[in-house]
Write an enzyme that holds these catalytic residues in place. Structure first.
Site: not given
Length: 191
Positions: A94-96, A113-114, A148, A162
């Protein structure tokens, strides 16, 4: 220099030579010589009686990046990886997780986490970003909760790397900042 992916270390500077060890993503090496597309290196994290500086051998130039470029180079090895909520690997990320895994590979501990990444990094004024900085986004565009994150890869063209969690592409991409995403950009930061 650092390895950007699992890289072979060979006994000689040629394809097909005996592999004597491997470099892991983010592993630091000392470069001693270049011969065409090959570098003679030592891997300090791999002690060896063969060389006091670390395990010696030859590795392809393409598998290494300068320290200051290594985090983004490692993140680029995830291009095309499927978006998976909670993922941290090339099997799904995922993004983070992309940010966390890329920094972790070079020994830099960042939150998972983001929203925590946004709180922990050094703030950067929007418009003053450098390659490797992070852009943070909130669904409402007001920053009440960062949802995000992506790597800034080219500030001049607003390009980012990303793992999109929505839209037509649900895999790691490097692209100009989409207008819909730009509307939710709330901050930038640097580790």
């Amino acid at each position: 220099m650092r390895a950007v992916r699992v890289a072979p270390v060979l006994a000689e500077p040629r394809a097909g030579a005996e592999q004597v060890t491997q470099l892991l993503p983010g592993e630091r090496v000392e470069v001693h010589q270049r011969e065409g597309d090959w570098l003679r290196v030592t891997a300090p994290a791999q002690a060896s009686a063969k060389d006091a500086l670390g395990y010696p051998g030859w590795t392809p130039v393409a598998d290494l990046a300068p320290d200051e470029e290594s985090v983004v180079a490692i993140a680029r090895t995830f291009l095309g990886t499927t978006y998976v909520w909670g993922g941290l690997t090339h099997d799904g990320v995922d993004c983070s997780g992309l940010v966390h895994a890329s920094f972790r590979a070079v020994g830099v501990a960042v939150p998972r986490d983001a929203s925590d990444q946004a709180s922990a990094c050094e703030p950067v004024t929007l418009g003053e970003e450098r390659p490797g900085d992070l852009w943070f986004f909130a669904k409402d565009g007001r920053g009440t909760r960062v949802t995000h994150v992506g790597f800034v890869t080219d500030p001049a063209t607003s390009t980012m790397l990303h793992a999109p969690d929505s839209g037509p592409r649900r895999y790691v991409v490097e692209e100009p900042l989409p207008d819909a995403r730009r509307a939710t950009l709330v901050s930038a930061g640097r580790f």
